[in-house]
Design an enzyme around this catalytic site. Structure first.
Site, PDB file in Angstrom:
ATOM      1  N   SER A  42       0.871  -1.171   0.000  1.00 37.21           N
ATOM      2  CA  SER A  42       0.000   0.000   0.000  1.00 37.21           C
ATOM      3  C   SER A  42       0.910   1.224   0.000  1.00 37.21           C
ATOM      4  O   SER A  42       1.337   1.712   1.041  1.00 37.21           O
ATOM      5  CB  SER A  42      -0.888  -0.012   1.258  1.00 37.21           C
ATOM      6  OG  SER A  42      -1.650   1.165   1.349  1.00 37.21           O
ATOM      7  N   HIS A 146      -3.161  -5.807   2.076  1.00 39.15           N
ATOM      8  CA  HIS A 146      -2.245  -6.798   2.647  1.00 39.15           C
ATOM      9  C   HIS A 146      -2.811  -8.204   2.654  1.00 39.15           C
ATOM     10  O   HIS A 146      -2.097  -9.157   2.964  1.00 39.15           O
ATOM     11  CB  HIS A 146      -1.861  -6.406   4.078  1.00 39.15           C
ATOM     12  CG  HIS A 146      -1.053  -5.153   4.146  1.00 39.15           C
ATOM     13  ND1 HIS A 146      -0.738  -4.529   5.339  1.00 39.15           N
ATOM     14  CD2 HIS A 146      -0.481  -4.405   3.176  1.00 39.15           C
ATOM     15  CE1 HIS A 146      -0.023  -3.445   5.079  1.00 39.15           C
ATOM     16  NE2 HIS A 146       0.153  -3.360   3.774  1.00 39.15           N
ATOM     17  N   GLN A 154      -7.360  -1.846   6.647  1.00 39.66           N
ATOM     18  CA  GLN A 154      -6.131  -2.576   6.365  1.00 39.66           C
ATOM     19  C   GLN A 154      -5.471  -3.192   7.593  1.00 39.66           C
ATOM     20  O   GLN A 154      -4.951  -4.307   7.508  1.00 39.66           O
ATOM     21  CB  GLN A 154      -5.131  -1.652   5.659  1.00 39.66           C
ATOM     22  CG  GLN A 154      -3.905  -2.370   5.129  1.00 39.66           C
ATOM     23  CD  GLN A 154      -3.233  -1.578   4.038  1.00 39.66           C
ATOM     24  OE1 GLN A 154      -3.658  -1.608   2.893  1.00 39.66           O
ATOM     25  NE2 GLN A 154      -2.199  -0.847   4.392  1.00 39.66           N
ATOM     26  N   GLU A 155      -5.475  -2.484   8.729  1.00 37.90           N
ATOM     27  CA  GLU A 155      -4.769  -3.005   9.891  1.00 37.90           C
ATOM     28  C   GLU A 155      -5.495  -2.644  11.186  1.00 37.90           C
ATOM     29  O   GLU A 155      -5.920  -1.486  11.364  1.00 37.90           O
ATOM     30  CB  GLU A 155      -3.347  -2.442   9.973  1.00 37.90           C
ATOM     31  CG  GLU A 155      -2.449  -2.819   8.808  1.00 37.90           C
ATOM     32  CD  GLU A 155      -1.119  -2.106   8.844  1.00 37.90           C
ATOM     33  OE1 GLU A 155      -0.799  -1.474   9.885  1.00 37.90           O
ATOM     34  OE2 GLU A 155      -0.387  -2.166   7.838  1.00 37.90           O
ATOM     35  N   GLU A 196       1.967  -8.921   6.757  1.00 37.48           N
ATOM     36  CA  GLU A 196       2.691  -8.498   7.949  1.00 37.48           C
ATOM     37  C   GLU A 196       2.509  -9.459   9.123  1.00 37.48           C
ATOM     38  O   GLU A 196       2.851  -9.135  10.256  1.00 37.48           O
ATOM     39  CB  GLU A 196       2.258  -7.088   8.338  1.00 37.48           C
ATOM     40  CG  GLU A 196       2.632  -6.057   7.295  1.00 37.48           C
ATOM     41  CD  GLU A 196       2.230  -4.647   7.669  1.00 37.48           C
ATOM     42  OE1 GLU A 196       1.685  -4.453   8.769  1.00 37.48           O
ATOM     43  OE2 GLU A 196       2.455  -3.740   6.852  1.00 37.48           O
ATOM     44  N   ASP A 232      -4.829   1.229  10.877  1.00 37.22           N
ATOM     45  CA  ASP A 232      -4.357   1.819   9.628  1.00 37.22           C
ATOM     46  C   ASP A 232      -5.484   1.593   8.633  1.00 37.22           C
ATOM     47  O   ASP A 232      -5.731   0.465   8.200  1.00 37.22           O
ATOM     48  CB  ASP A 232      -3.075   1.156   9.149  1.00 37.22           C
ATOM     49  CG  ASP A 232      -2.627   1.654   7.774  1.00 37.22           C
ATOM     50  OD1 ASP A 232      -3.289   2.566   7.224  1.00 37.22           O
ATOM     51  OD2 ASP A 232      -1.642   1.129   7.244  1.00 37.22           O
ATOM     52  N   GLU A 275      -4.364   5.805  11.430  1.00 38.92           N
ATOM     53  CA  GLU A 275      -3.457   6.136  10.331  1.00 38.92           C
ATOM     54  C   GLU A 275      -4.220   6.207   9.013  1.00 38.92           C
ATOM     55  O   GLU A 275      -5.066   5.354   8.728  1.00 38.92           O
ATOM     56  CB  GLU A 275      -2.369   5.066  10.253  1.00 38.92           C
ATOM     57  CG  GLU A 275      -1.362   5.256   9.136  1.00 38.92           C
ATOM     58  CD  GLU A 275      -0.399   4.085   9.058  1.00 38.92           C
ATOM     59  OE1 GLU A 275      -0.002   3.733   7.932  1.00 38.92           O
ATOM     60  OE2 GLU A 275      -0.062   3.506  10.112  1.00 38.92           O
ATOM     61  N   ASP A 302       0.432   8.858   6.643  1.00 37.43           N
ATOM     62  CA  ASP A 302       1.423   8.031   5.960  1.00 37.43           C
ATOM     63  C   ASP A 302       1.440   8.411   4.484  1.00 37.43           C
ATOM     64  O   ASP A 302       2.300   9.157   4.033  1.00 37.43           O
ATOM     65  CB  ASP A 302       1.099   6.554   6.155  1.00 37.43           C
ATOM     66  CG  ASP A 302       2.035   5.634   5.370  1.00 37.43           C
ATOM     67  OD1 ASP A 302       3.112   6.099   4.952  1.00 37.43           O
ATOM     68  OD2 ASP A 302       1.700   4.456   5.169  1.00 37.43           O
ATOM     69  N   LYS A 327       9.040   6.360   7.202  1.00 37.25           N
ATOM     70  CA  LYS A 327       9.581   5.169   6.547  1.00 37.25           C
ATOM     71  C   LYS A 327      10.776   5.610   5.705  1.00 37.25           C
ATOM     72  O   LYS A 327      10.591   6.268   4.680  1.00 37.25           O
ATOM     73  CB  LYS A 327       8.534   4.529   5.636  1.00 37.25           C
ATOM     74  CG  LYS A 327       7.262   4.067   6.340  1.00 37.25           C
ATOM     75  CD  LYS A 327       6.215   3.657   5.320  1.00 37.25           C
ATOM     76  CE  LYS A 327       4.965   3.099   5.983  1.00 37.25           C
ATOM     77  NZ  LYS A 327       3.902   2.809   4.976  1.00 37.25           N
ATOM     78  N   HIS A 355       7.821   0.007   9.753  1.00 35.63           N
ATOM     79  CA  HIS A 355       8.230  -1.020   8.799  1.00 35.63           C
ATOM     80  C   HIS A 355       7.424  -0.877   7.503  1.00 35.63           C
ATOM     81  O   HIS A 355       6.619   0.027   7.350  1.00 35.63           O
ATOM     82  CB  HIS A 355       8.018  -2.405   9.406  1.00 35.63           C
ATOM     83  CG  HIS A 355       6.579  -2.755   9.681  1.00 35.63           C
ATOM     84  ND1 HIS A 355       6.172  -4.031   9.993  1.00 35.63           N
ATOM     85  CD2 HIS A 355       5.435  -2.008   9.706  1.00 35.63           C
ATOM     86  CE1 HIS A 355       4.854  -4.056  10.180  1.00 35.63           C
ATOM     87  NE2 HIS A 355       4.389  -2.847  10.013  1.00 35.63           N
ATOM     88  N   ARG A 356       7.621  -1.820   6.581  1.00 34.91           N
ATOM     89  CA  ARG A 356       6.810  -1.936   5.372  1.00 34.91           C
ATOM     90  C   ARG A 356       6.213  -3.343   5.317  1.00 34.91           C
ATOM     91  O   ARG A 356       6.651  -4.244   6.029  1.00 34.91           O
ATOM     92  CB  ARG A 356       7.639  -1.701   4.112  1.00 34.91           C
ATOM     93  CG  ARG A 356       8.341  -0.350   4.002  1.00 34.91           C
ATOM     94  CD  ARG A 356       7.442   0.852   4.179  1.00 34.91           C
ATOM     95  NE  ARG A 356       6.341   0.953   3.236  1.00 34.91           N
ATOM     96  CZ  ARG A 356       6.313   1.778   2.178  1.00 34.91           C
ATOM     97  NH1 ARG A 356       7.347   2.558   1.925  1.00 34.91           N
ATOM     98  NH2 ARG A 356       5.249   1.858   1.401  1.00 34.91           N
ATOM     99  N   SER A 357       5.253  -3.526   4.436  1.00 34.97           N
ATOM    100  CA  SER A 357       4.627  -4.844   4.341  1.00 34.97           C
ATOM    101  C   SER A 357       5.605  -5.889   3.805  1.00 34.97           C
ATOM    102  O   SER A 357       5.596  -7.043   4.235  1.00 34.97           O
ATOM    103  CB  SER A 357       3.379  -4.781   3.462  1.00 34.97           C
ATOM    104  OG  SER A 357       3.675  -4.226   2.200  1.00 34.97           O
ATOM    105  N   LYS A 378       5.958   1.100  14.574  1.00 25.48           N
ATOM    106  CA  LYS A 378       5.016   0.173  13.947  1.00 25.48           C
ATOM    107  C   LYS A 378       5.839  -0.891  13.234  1.00 25.48           C
ATOM    108  O   LYS A 378       6.477  -0.622  12.223  1.00 25.48           O
ATOM    109  CB  LYS A 378       4.138   0.961  12.970  1.00 25.48           C
ATOM    110  CG  LYS A 378       3.020   0.170  12.335  1.00 25.48           C
ATOM    111  CD  LYS A 378       2.279   1.059  11.351  1.00 25.48           C
ATOM    112  CE  LYS A 378       1.220   0.280  10.606  1.00 25.48           C
ATOM    113  NZ  LYS A 378       0.700   1.035   9.457  1.00 25.48           N
TER     114      LYS A 378
END
Length: 400
Positions: A42, A146, A154-155, A196, A232, A275, A302, A327, A355-357, A378
């Site tokens: 994403s 994800h 998403q999260e 993730e 997120d 987020e 983000d 990031k 982090h990233r996915s 995160k």
């Protein structure tokens, strides 16, 4: 002593099995640093450009390495990163690739720290700041970009805000992750995991909220400290231009309805973190939501900011959000990432290091979070590429 004498680049695997860039940096006195670039799924429209790994490596070898070897000192991070910018010659690292740039930038920082005999967080951020550590945000339920056939949001992120230590926080997030699995099993809901490591069940958002609320309460009672949760929402992924609104299955919310929906969620679930609740170009809507709930939760940008100073300046002027996700690969170098952190802090915004996915076992962001005194990091809850960062935070805490 820290003059760069060699830069080696190679392809390695990320957590999704895709190729990414790894860099080794050597100095004249034997200093050494190694780092790997992560990759997002994403991704924001305004991020620095990630090239295919082989292309990024070839271009960096031709354009960047000659400007580094025998020319710059790994102990001077801004000199290293300025050389990377000069080698690239674009505003978005589209020539050598942000993946090559960030791998070299982080590897040089590690080489400089190695020569100085310092842990990376001290090299990046000066002397250690007492007992200040970031609270880890742990992804427990995931969907969106994800995971297919899962939640629209998403999260769903566990946030052990009452944890007395990083170690306790890390294990609390793992416990929430496990409790979610138990609740899903009790409900007869089978599921796998997303990019993730979060559970990716075929449930709607309403069920995910119920499960997260139950999980954090149960684990909070067990560990004896407060655990809340956050989101997120990946608003840019939810927003559909043709529908002129945010698409949740068959329901579409216009911007005002989305703001109302998010504000109600903050109130109902006491969310500690939200987020990207809105589209990445809608500063005005971010400002409206921040005005409504920013006194009791982090509204984090983000895709809105993409670790970019210019976009953050616009957000500050308009009062959009009250925190920024940071990031390094999103902007290309550690210096650029730290510039965004410093601007945020100067203007009362919190920084959340992320982090990233598509991740690697690289632990640089754990050190960056401590170096910049970030209130949150995160970095997932389980999975080797996620626990690498979490275990590094525990080591930093124990060795402080």
């Amino acid at each position: 002593m820290t003059l760069v004498t060699d830069v080696a680049l190679r392809r390695v695997l990320d957590s999704r099995g895709n190729a990414t860039v790894e860099a080794d940096v050597h100095t004249e006195s034997g200093g050494f640093g190694r780092a790997k670039a992560p990759s997002g799924a994403s991704t924001g429209e305004y991020e620095a450009i990630e090239l295919p790994a082989s292309e990024a490596i070839a271009s960096a070898r031709e354009e960047a390495v000659p400007r580094l070897v025998g020319e710059v000192y790994a102990g001077d991070q801004r000199e290293v990163d300025a050389a990377l910018h000069a080698a690239d010659g674009t505003d978005d690292f589209s020539q050598i690739g942000a993946n090559s740039a960030v791998a070299i930038s982080m590897a040089a920082a590690k080489a400089g720290a190695d020569v100085a005999g310092l842990p990376l967080f001290q090299h990046l951020g000066g002397t250690f700041r007492g007992n200040t550590f970031p609270t880890p945000l742990g992804n427990a339920i995931g969907g969106g970009e994800h995971a297919a056939d899962a939640t629209d949001i998403q999260e769903f992120l566990a946030a052990p805000v009452g944890a007395p230590s990083v170690e306790e926080a890390v294990f609390a997030n793992a416990a929430v992750h496990g409790e979610v699995a138990d609740i899903l099993d009790d409900r007869g809901v089978p599921c796998g995991k997303g990019d993730e490591g979060a559970w990716a069940p075929s449930i709607d958002d309403a069920a995910a909220f119920e499960i997260m609320a139950e999980a954090v309460e149960t684990v909070g009672d067990d560990v004896g400290f407060e655990i809340r949760f956050g989101l997120d929402m990946a608003g840019a992924e939810l927003y559909d231009d043709e529908e002129d609104g945010y698409v949740y299955g068959e329901r579409v919310r216009d911007t005002e309805e989305q703001i109302e929906y998010v504000a109600d969620l903050v109130d109902e679930y006491d969310l500690v973190y939200v987020e990207d609740p809105l589209d990445e170009n809608d500063y005005e809507a971010f400002a409206d939501l921040t005005d409504r709930v920013g006194d009791r939760t982090l509204v984090c940008g983000d895709d809105l900011f993409v670790t970019n100073v210019e976009r953050l300046e616009t957000g500050i002027e308009e009062g959009a959000a009250n925190s920024i996700l940071v990031k390094p690969n999103q902007i290309g170098t550690l210096s650029d990432a730290v510039d965004a952190v410093e601007l945020a802090v100067e203007n009362g915004y919190d920084q959340v290091i992320s982090h990233r996915s598509g991740e690697t076992e690289d632990t640089t962001i754990a050190h960056l979070a401590v170096a910049t005194d970030a209130p949150y990091i995160k970095t997932g809850a389980v999975g080797g590429e996620r626990t690498a960062k979490l275990n590094e935070l525990i080591r930093i805490e124990h060795n402080a």
